[in-house]
Design a protein around this motif. Structure first.
Motif, PDB file in Angstrom:
ATOM      1  N   TYR A  39       0.806  -1.216   0.000  1.00  0.00           N
ATOM      2  CA  TYR A  39       0.000   0.000   0.000  1.00  0.00           C
ATOM      3  C   TYR A  39       0.841   1.269   0.000  1.00  0.00           C
ATOM      4  O   TYR A  39       0.336   2.358   0.236  1.00  0.00           O
ATOM      5  N   THR A  40       2.126   1.159  -0.263  1.00  0.00           N
ATOM      6  CA  THR A  40       2.986   2.339  -0.191  1.00  0.00           C
ATOM      7  C   THR A  40       3.342   2.868  -1.575  1.00  0.00           C
ATOM      8  O   THR A  40       3.294   2.157  -2.573  1.00  0.00           O
ATOM      9  N   PHE A  41       3.693   4.131  -1.595  1.00  0.00           N
ATOM     10  CA  PHE A  41       4.341   4.751  -2.752  1.00  0.00           C
ATOM     11  C   PHE A  41       5.832   4.749  -2.470  1.00  0.00           C
ATOM     12  O   PHE A  41       6.276   5.275  -1.447  1.00  0.00           O
ATOM     13  N   THR A  42       6.619   4.136  -3.352  1.00  0.00           N
ATOM     14  CA  THR A  42       8.068   4.173  -3.184  1.00  0.00           C
ATOM     15  C   THR A  42       8.701   4.721  -4.449  1.00  0.00           C
ATOM     16  O   THR A  42       8.226   4.469  -5.563  1.00  0.00           O
ATOM     17  N   ALA A  43       9.755   5.480  -4.297  1.00  0.00           N
ATOM     18  CA  ALA A  43      10.455   6.064  -5.443  1.00  0.00           C
ATOM     19  C   ALA A  43      11.946   6.084  -5.151  1.00  0.00           C
ATOM     20  O   ALA A  43      12.363   6.256  -4.001  1.00  0.00           O
ATOM     21  N   VAL A  44      12.736   5.884  -6.213  1.00  0.00           N
ATOM     22  CA  VAL A  44      14.183   5.957  -6.084  1.00  0.00           C
ATOM     23  C   VAL A  44      14.718   6.863  -7.184  1.00  0.00           C
ATOM     24  O   VAL A  44      14.312   6.774  -8.340  1.00  0.00           O
ATOM     25  N   SER A  45      15.604   7.775  -6.793  1.00  0.00           N
ATOM     26  CA  SER A  45      16.251   8.687  -7.729  1.00  0.00           C
ATOM     27  C   SER A  45      17.723   8.301  -7.831  1.00  0.00           C
ATOM     28  O   SER A  45      18.397   8.103  -6.813  1.00  0.00           O
ATOM     29  N   LEU A  46      18.225   8.184  -9.074  1.00  0.00           N
ATOM     30  CA  LEU A  46      19.607   7.777  -9.290  1.00  0.00           C
ATOM     31  C   LEU A  46      20.372   8.841 -10.059  1.00  0.00           C
ATOM     32  O   LEU A  46      19.813   9.531 -10.914  1.00  0.00           O
ATOM     33  N   SER A  47      21.666   8.936  -9.765  1.00  0.00           N
ATOM     34  CA  SER A  47      22.530   9.836 -10.516  1.00  0.00           C
ATOM     35  C   SER A  47      23.974   9.360 -10.396  1.00  0.00           C
ATOM     36  O   SER A  47      24.405   8.901  -9.340  1.00  0.00           O
ATOM     37  N   GLU A  48      24.701   9.454 -11.499  1.00  0.00           N
ATOM     38  CA  GLU A  48      26.124   9.154 -11.473  1.00  0.00           C
ATOM     39  C   GLU A  48      26.954  10.424 -11.299  1.00  0.00           C
ATOM     40  O   GLU A  48      28.180  10.358 -11.213  1.00  0.00           O
ATOM     41  N   ARG A  49      26.280  11.549 -11.263  1.00  0.00           N
ATOM     42  CA  ARG A  49      26.991  12.819 -11.121  1.00  0.00           C
ATOM     43  C   ARG A  49      26.693  13.447  -9.772  1.00  0.00           C
ATOM     44  O   ARG A  49      25.634  13.231  -9.194  1.00  0.00           O
ATOM     45  N   GLU A  50      27.607  14.248  -9.294  1.00  0.00           N
ATOM     46  CA  GLU A  50      27.424  14.940  -8.032  1.00  0.00           C
ATOM     47  C   GLU A  50      27.104  16.397  -8.311  1.00  0.00           C
ATOM     48  O   GLU A  50      27.988  17.214  -8.505  1.00  0.00           O
ATOM     49  N   PHE A  51      25.831  16.678  -8.385  1.00  0.00           N
ATOM     50  CA  PHE A  51      25.405  18.062  -8.577  1.00  0.00           C
ATOM     51  C   PHE A  51      24.044  18.207  -7.929  1.00  0.00           C
ATOM     52  O   PHE A  51      23.366  17.231  -7.616  1.00  0.00           O
ATOM     53  N   THR A  52      23.652  19.473  -7.719  1.00  0.00           N
ATOM     54  CA  THR A  52      22.370  19.744  -7.090  1.00  0.00           C
ATOM     55  C   THR A  52      21.376  20.209  -8.129  1.00  0.00           C
ATOM     56  O   THR A  52      21.669  21.101  -8.928  1.00  0.00           O
ATOM     57  N   GLN A  53      20.192  19.597  -8.094  1.00  0.00           N
ATOM     58  CA  GLN A  53      19.154  19.985  -9.031  1.00  0.00           C
ATOM     59  C   GLN A  53      18.701  21.425  -8.802  1.00  0.00           C
ATOM     60  O   GLN A  53      18.732  21.938  -7.673  1.00  0.00           O
ATOM     61  N   ASN A  54      18.282  22.069  -9.880  1.00  0.00           N
ATOM     62  CA  ASN A  54      17.649  23.370  -9.771  1.00  0.00           C
ATOM     63  C   ASN A  54      16.315  23.193  -9.049  1.00  0.00           C
ATOM     64  O   ASN A  54      15.499  22.376  -9.431  1.00  0.00           O
ATOM     65  N   SER A  55      16.104  23.955  -7.996  1.00  0.00           N
ATOM     66  CA  SER A  55      14.883  23.792  -7.203  1.00  0.00           C
ATOM     67  C   SER A  55      13.671  24.435  -7.851  1.00  0.00           C
ATOM     68  O   SER A  55      12.565  24.347  -7.345  1.00  0.00           O
ATOM     69  N   GLU A  56      13.901  25.108  -8.997  1.00  0.00           N
ATOM     70  CA  GLU A  56      12.753  25.720  -9.657  1.00  0.00           C
ATOM     71  C   GLU A  56      11.905  24.665 -10.339  1.00  0.00           C
ATOM     72  O   GLU A  56      12.361  23.604 -10.714  1.00  0.00           O
TER      73      GLU A  56
END
Length: 571
Positions: free
Chosen positions: A356-373
């Motif tokens: 009954y859960t929502f699960t999500a995984v985010s992957l990246s091979e780079r070290e950077f911060t997403q734009n919060s916009e």
């Protein structure tokens, strides 16, 4: 890394898409296939196209209860996700069989590498026990996070499938390991089902079946809470009101799959005997709050691909609202996934089987911060949602008040009003339970019958008020002198009964002597009186009933009296 998502419609779509995007067949390619057409022939036709294209890439697929393409939820469609890694390489395997402990161990043995950073695992949704599968994986690779879930078939419960580009099974598990020196992983989950009503003890189970709750047939419990008419709609109506429990500090829900001929109810995961469960209802507000939190988290962390594995029951119950959780993630990274019959998720460093859960995984091979916009979730609670939360609060408040009142009544029913110790009725119930445990596990226990010496003389000399003071003092002495595992009660008058679990006669004798000596010292210090006890001791013997056990202890106590009191006599 880069992910490309394809909404497959007809034969040849995969070939054209791969050529258009320039996707190459290498070990650095992960292909996930999510199909809402749970038919073996359809899957085999799709496999033929995949097998022609991919020999080195890792391909894993599953039947679903809904497909997620670029964040949007589809039905009866097929979605393919192509993730091209820059450094990581992929290893896949499929293991057939309904024994989840075996298939889990074998799968890990075939895909685990010393550089494995993540495992994505799909298992059939009708034959594989999710709890057993995760337990087996944790035995072999607890430090490696696992995501994925159980295959679905749109709640038809006819057949679910997992597959590679070559093999397909309706009884087994498929998995892919992502292997690299460095991989940025962010995860999120939410339950959004709110417990209501009182906690109920599960009293009889077998594997992933429940037979009894609170000593009653499980179907009768559902009828009692959901109405007699609900029986005709089981197990479908049970999907709307999952059982929730707390395990290791984590709230879990369990989905009902069906009713067996013997009256037991089958669940996607194990609920253990002795665990407390409650019915629950959906809370849209919790879901919206969690979706906003997830969006913020993934935007503030490195993200190049998002995979979502979420429970089909959410779509079944809330329809289009289920898309809210995934569609906004597309603004972070390409998002794909499927609606499951149960989710695999790593929480607090431990892989778990969820429902009954929502699960999500985010992957990246780079070290950077997403734009919060980007688009924010700004769902204001409507009048219906406010009413719903008020109803949940009302139900839980009333339930809490009733529980407090029942707890007080229970304490009155099982406690001696003068000493606060268990009364005879409660102690008999504890003795019955102790005998059952001994018969099951083979560990013996001892019983003490303890009588205050010359108690009638105390009453006659000092009055009944002083006698009551002595009885209360005796209760306090038992609390101070006995072990934390021992059980004790006022048996009647000036007699007290002590049960010592998992204790042989030698250990029982030592405790009895400590009690005899300690009681005399206690009353000298507390009341300035010379008060002693006579103690009869016996141990459980094979085939003992309560009456025979207590009779031996009682006779031993009277022998102690006849021998001069202030003694321990063993029978």
């Amino acid at each position: 890394m880069k992910t490309y998502n394809l909404l497959y419609k007809q034969e040849g779509d995969v070939t054209r898409f791969v050529e258009e995007k320039g996707i190459e067949d290498t070990p650095r390619l992960l292909v996930q296939v999510f199909t809402g057409v749970p038919e073996r022939r359809y899957i085999e036709n799709l496999q033929r196209e995949l097998e022609k294209l991919f020999n080195k890439a890792g391909v894993i697929g599953t039947s679903t209860g809904g497909e997620i393409f670029n964040g949007e939820v589809y039905e009866n469609s097929t979605v393919l996700s192509f993730t091209v890694f820059e450094r990581a390489w992929v290893k896949t395997a499929l293991v057939e069989g309904a024994d989840a402990l075996r298939t889990g161990r074998e799968l890990v043995g075939r895909i685990l590498d010393e550089d494995t950073k993540l495992m994505i695992i799909f298992a059939d949704g009708l034959n594989t026990n999710g709890d057993d599968l995760i337990d087996a994986i944790n035995e072999e690779a607890q430090s490696v996070p696992v995501v994925g879930g159980l295959a679905g078939d749109n709640f038809t419960f006819k057949g679910t499938y997992v597959f590679t580009s070559r093999d397909v099974t309706d009884r087994g598990v498929v998995g892919a390991s992502v292997n690299t020196d460095k991989l940025q992983i962010s995860t999120h989950y939410n339950l959004a089902w709110v417990p209501v009503g009182k906690g109920m003890v599960v009293t009889r189970t077998a594997g992933n079946r429940i037979y009894e709750i609170e000593g009653k047939p499980v179907v009768e419990v559902y009828k009692s809470y959901l109405g007699a008419e609900a029986e005709e709609l089981l197990p479908y109506v049970a999907i709307e009101f999952p059982l929730v429990l707390e395990r290791d500090g984590v709230m879990l829900a369990r989905a009902c799959l069906g009713i067996a001929e013997d009256g037991s109810m089958l669940y996607t995961g194990v609920i253990k005997e002795g665990e407390k469960v409650r019915f629950s209802i959906w809370d849209t507000g919790v879901m919206l709050d969690s979706a906003a939190e997830n969006l913020k988290k993934f935007r503030s962390n490195p993200s190049e691909s998002v995979f979502v594995y979420t429970c089909l029951a959410r779509k079944y119950l809330i329809g289009g609202e289920a898309e809210v959780e995934s569609k906004h993630l597309q603004s972070v990274s390409p998002t794909s996934g499927f609606m499951t019959y149960g989710e695999f998720y790593n929480l607090d460093g431990k892989n778990r089987f969820m429902n009954y859960t929502f699960t999500a995984v985010s992957l990246s091979e780079r070290e950077f911060t997403q734009n919060s916009e980007g688009q924010e979730l700004e769902e204001e609670p409507g009048r219906d949602l406010i009413r719903f939360r008020a109803l949940v609060s009302l139900v839980n408040t009333i339930t809490g008040e009733l529980k407090d009142a029942n707890d007080k009544l229970e304490r009155l029913a099982e406690r001696d009003p003068l000493t606060g110790l268990y009364n005879r009725r409660k102690m008999i119930a504890l003795l019955e339970e102790q005998i059952r445990r001994t018969e099951r596990y083979g560990k013996s226990f001892c019983v003490l019958m303890v009588d205050i010496d010359n108690f009638k003389l105390i009453n006659d000399t000092y009055g009944h008020q002083k006698g009551d003071e002595v009885l209360k003092g005796m209760a306090q002495a038992l609390r101070e002198l006995l072990r934390s595992t021992d059980l004790y009660s006022r048996w009647g008058g000036e007699e007290f009964l002590v049960v010592m679990p998992e204790t042989e006669i030698e250990g029982g004798t030592a405790v009895a002597e400590k009690l005899r000596v300690g009681v005399r010292g206690f009353f000298n210090r507390k009341l300035g009186m010379d008060i002693s006890v006579s103690v009869g001791l016996t141990a459980y013997r094979d085939g003992d009933c309560i009456e025979g056990l207590l009779s031996r202890a009682d006779r031993a106590m009277y022998r102690a009296k006849k021998k001069g009191k202030n003694l321990v006599v063993v029978s």
